[in-house]
Design an enzyme around this catalytic site. Sequence first.
Site, short mmCIF file in Angstrom:
data_model
loop_
_atom_site.label_atom_id
_atom_site.label_comp_id
_atom_site.label_asym_id
_atom_site.label_seq_id
_atom_site.Cartn_x
_atom_site.Cartn_y
_atom_site.Cartn_z
N SER A 138 40.75 39.30 85.42
CA SER A 138 41.22 38.86 86.72
C SER A 138 40.03 38.52 87.60
O SER A 138 38.95 39.09 87.45
CB SER A 138 42.04 39.96 87.40
OG SER A 138 42.36 39.63 88.73
N TYR A 150 43.50 48.68 91.17
CA TYR A 150 43.85 47.62 90.22
C TYR A 150 42.61 46.79 89.87
O TYR A 150 42.34 46.54 88.69
CB TYR A 150 44.92 46.70 90.81
CG TYR A 150 45.10 45.42 90.02
CD1 TYR A 150 45.80 45.43 88.82
CD2 TYR A 150 44.55 44.21 90.46
CE1 TYR A 150 45.93 44.27 88.07
CE2 TYR A 150 44.69 43.06 89.73
CZ TYR A 150 45.38 43.08 88.53
OH TYR A 150 45.51 41.94 87.78
#
Length: 226
Positions: A138, A150
């Site tokens: 990501s 996250y």
Amino acid sequence: MTDKPKTLFITGASTGIGAETARAAVKAGWNVGLFARSADKLNDLAAEFGDKALALPGDATSLDDQTGALEMLAEKFGGVDAVFANAGMGLSTSGTDEGQPDEWRKMIELNVLGVLWTTKAATPHLKKTGGHLLLTGSAAGRRHIKGSVYGASKWFVHGYGGNLAEEMREWGGRCTVIAPGMVDTPFFDEGKPDKLKPEDIAEAVMYALHANKRANVQEVFVMPTG
């Protein structure tokens, strides 16, 4: 004589990036193994592809489930050439102070341990084919975001992916981290129509897979223009 079609195993295959990658791979002539918890969604997707696909219901946080699924896929299609560790989840509450420890645990089990289990289960198959491992990273795994647990899980993916590329090079394998910015998928509760589409990430996966064997595309960043 034509070459035997290659085979790709995808975790998190039932929706979003996983499902669109399966479509792109089948269009390019690959067989696909579709792994996710939702058997109904997997069966519907596999029916779309006919004899090019095998639905493999299972939990990515289980090493046994992933090992068994890869063995079934290799038996059906004669081997596994590539594996896409795509399954992952986010958090409903961001930051450390407001974050929920139980939710952190579930996310780490999937985003970190799930990737380890995919790699562990896949390596014996990929060694046989000189194959390719892809991990969903990501943009959040390459920059600091206030208190983002996250994002930290994706920093792991990027670091581990680079380490794997070094390890796999010893036996002719390749490892790629696919790093999207915001993508309009069921990952979010609300739609993101001005952001990337799952098809954009599927194209990045196929780009890495189809690179000349002498080249390892180790990271692909795909960012929305909007």
